[in-house]
Write a protein that holds these residues in place. Structure first.
Motif, short mmCIF file in Angstrom:
data_model
loop_
_atom_site.label_atom_id
_atom_site.label_comp_id
_atom_site.label_asym_id
_atom_site.label_seq_id
_atom_site.Cartn_x
_atom_site.Cartn_y
_atom_site.Cartn_z
N UNK A 1 -21.93 -7.22 -5.35
CA UNK A 1 -21.31 -7.75 -4.14
C UNK A 1 -19.88 -7.22 -4.03
N UNK A 2 -19.42 -7.06 -2.78
CA UNK A 2 -18.08 -6.53 -2.54
C UNK A 2 -17.25 -7.48 -1.70
N UNK A 3 -15.98 -7.55 -2.01
CA UNK A 3 -14.99 -8.19 -1.15
C UNK A 3 -14.00 -7.09 -0.77
N UNK A 4 -14.05 -6.68 0.51
CA UNK A 4 -13.27 -5.52 0.96
C UNK A 4 -12.01 -6.00 1.66
N UNK A 5 -10.87 -5.68 1.12
CA UNK A 5 -9.57 -6.05 1.69
C UNK A 5 -9.03 -4.84 2.44
N UNK A 6 -9.02 -4.91 3.78
CA UNK A 6 -8.66 -3.76 4.62
C UNK A 6 -7.21 -3.92 5.07
N UNK A 7 -6.38 -2.93 4.74
CA UNK A 7 -4.94 -3.04 4.97
C UNK A 7 -4.36 -1.79 5.62
N UNK A 8 -3.19 -1.96 6.24
CA UNK A 8 -2.42 -0.83 6.70
C UNK A 8 -1.85 -0.07 5.51
N UNK A 9 -1.34 1.14 5.79
CA UNK A 9 -0.93 2.02 4.68
C UNK A 9 0.17 1.39 3.82
N UNK A 10 1.17 0.83 4.46
CA UNK A 10 2.27 0.25 3.70
C UNK A 10 1.83 -0.91 2.84
N UNK A 11 1.03 -1.80 3.40
CA UNK A 11 0.55 -2.94 2.65
C UNK A 11 -0.36 -2.51 1.49
N UNK A 12 -1.19 -1.49 1.76
CA UNK A 12 -2.06 -0.97 0.69
C UNK A 12 -1.23 -0.45 -0.47
N UNK A 13 -0.17 0.32 -0.15
CA UNK A 13 0.68 0.86 -1.21
C UNK A 13 1.37 -0.27 -1.97
N UNK A 14 1.89 -1.24 -1.25
CA UNK A 14 2.64 -2.33 -1.89
C UNK A 14 1.74 -3.16 -2.80
N UNK A 15 0.57 -3.53 -2.31
CA UNK A 15 -0.29 -4.44 -3.08
C UNK A 15 -0.95 -3.73 -4.27
N UNK A 16 -1.36 -2.49 -4.08
CA UNK A 16 -1.97 -1.80 -5.21
C UNK A 16 -0.93 -1.43 -6.27
N UNK A 17 0.29 -1.08 -5.82
CA UNK A 17 1.35 -0.78 -6.79
C UNK A 17 1.69 -2.00 -7.61
N UNK A 18 1.77 -3.17 -6.96
CA UNK A 18 2.07 -4.40 -7.68
C UNK A 18 0.94 -4.75 -8.66
#
Length: 423
Positions: free
Chosen positions: A59-76
């Motif tokens: 099963x997948x939970x897909x979190x779809x984000x804008x570029x800036x948010x994607x960079x911020x959350x994955x970096x953290x």
């Protein structure tokens, strides 16, 4: 890659109990968290989440984000070693950064183990390398490949007696010829906005005109003669053929300018091509064509490749890594890629999918993407660890030239000095 920016942020959960077995290790009740860019593949992946679960048992939970948010959350997530995301969509320009940061697993051992199943010969070599390959490692598996293409207005070209442009010089001449400011008709459009938008678009034109950001030793060569000339050409496009305000356009403004019929030509990522024929989004339905991006006169044709790969977070448990790999194998298989394409993902990696009769009938421009990938160049934007800083430097320099605040030589001399400080 960084093309389409959708305003909505969606979280889609597809949760169900299941039994999963891979490589002799059993796992059950695993729901993977996916950090996804909000390019068209994000919603497409969410649409087929049920099929993914049926095919993989995951099963997948897909979190779809804008570029800036994607960079911020994955970096953290990476910095905190929290393992919040199992699978991360990786912009191909970040390959070097991912490869040297030790935050995602090297997929090479898994690829070697499952090589027969993966049908690697079906994936374009330029796509395989540029969407995750770096100095012998594979830090992401190619997921959604984009080709840089030229789109142009067939009706305006026919009325002006113009042929499709074979060179960049012919493109510029045609763009100037069809520009009629009194009628609000402009011949060309590109990104001018300060930052990543203008940096990425200019680097594409720069490569087609024979320029390069790095020299043969991999060091900055930003103020080379070829680069200065190409920036002068880019400014001339803006001055003589671009709509008013284009110096502030990012990807969204550029795309809208073409879809609304304001601009007659545009180089763009192939992922947006389907929208030009959609009457709900476009005023140029039946009036456009997609073709190979024209090189400069005397420059060997190489076509820009961009897009996204799928990486596995190094901080998650081994059984979750194995489940993530099973999902990645499905999503990047010919079956998974066709399923994604049918619901509008827009990216491609496999020869068989680009030649699929059903998809070619629906998207007649697919042979152009295939030809682009055959001579693809995924390194015109240097995929090195210092790329984000170099992009910022170029984004400031090129915008200053377009805005009339600096000449190309002075702007690139300053950019070169700043880039050298990174090495």
């Amino acid at each position: 890659m960084t093309l389409l920016r959708f305003s909505s942020r969606r979280t889609i959960a597809a949760v169900a109990a299941f039994a999963f077995s891979a490589g002799g290790a059993a796992a059950a009740d695993i729901t993977l968290n996916v950090a996804s860019m909000n390019d068209p593949f994000g919603p497409a992946m969410a649409k087929i989440a049920g099929d993914i679960e049926a095919k993989t048992g995951v099963a997948l939970k897909v979190d779809i984000m804008g570029y800036g948010e994607l960079m911020t959350k994955t970096s953290a997530d990476f910095a905190g070693d929290t393992g919040g995301y199992d699978i991360v969509t990786m912009d191909n320009v970040l390959t070097g950064q991912y490869a040297t940061s030790d935050q995602v697993i090297d997929l090479k051992p898994l690829i070697d183990r499952d090589a027969a199943e993966l049908a690697l010969d079906d994936i374009y070599p330029a796509v395989m390398n540029s969407l995750g390959g770096y100095e012998g490692k594979q830090v992401a598996f190619p997921f959604e490949g984009y080709a840089n293409v030229l789109v142009y207005r067939t009706d305006l070209f026919a009325a002006a007696g113009l042929e499709p442009p074979a060179t960049m010089q012919a493109l510029q001449a045609a763009a100037i010829k069809v520009t009629d400011r009194d009628k609000g008709q402009y011949g060309w459009v590109a990104n001018g906005q300060k930052g990543p938008a203008v940096a990425q678009d200019w680097m594409q034109y720069n490569a087609q005109l024979g320029g390069s950001i790095l020299d043969a030793e991999g060091k900055p060569a930003i103020n080379s003669e070829a680069n200065v000339k190409s920036l002068a050409v880019y400014k001339e496009f803006f001055d003589k053929a671009a709509p008013p305000g284009a110096v502030d356009y990012d990807w969204g403004g550029r795309e809208e300018s073409f879809r609304q019929g304001v601009a007659a030509t545009m180089q763009t990522w192939s992922v947006g091509a389907a929208a030009y024929g959609n009457p709900e989004q476009s005023k140029v339905v039946g009036k456009f064509a997609v073709m190979l991006a024209p090189p400069g006169e005397g420059v060997p044709p190489k076509y820009g490749v961009g897009g996204w790969g799928l990486s596995i977070n190094k901080d998650i448990a081994p059984e979750r890594q194995e489940a993530a790999w099973k999902v990645i194998k499905y999503l990047t298989s010919a079956e998974g890629q066709k399923a994604l394409a049918e619901v509008g993902a827009g990216g491609f990696t496999r020869k068989s999918v680009l030649a699929d009769p059903d998809l070619v009938a629906k998207f007649p421009f697919l042979p152009v993407i295939a030809a682009s990938f055959e001579k693809g160049d995924g390194d015109y934007r240097p995929r090195i660890p210092e790329y984000p800083e170099i992009q910022d430097i170029l984004g400031t320099a090129v915008n200053a030239v377009l805005a009339g605040n600096a000449d190309p030589k002075a702007a690139l001399d300053d950019a070169q000095a700043r880039a050298l400080e990174l090495f």
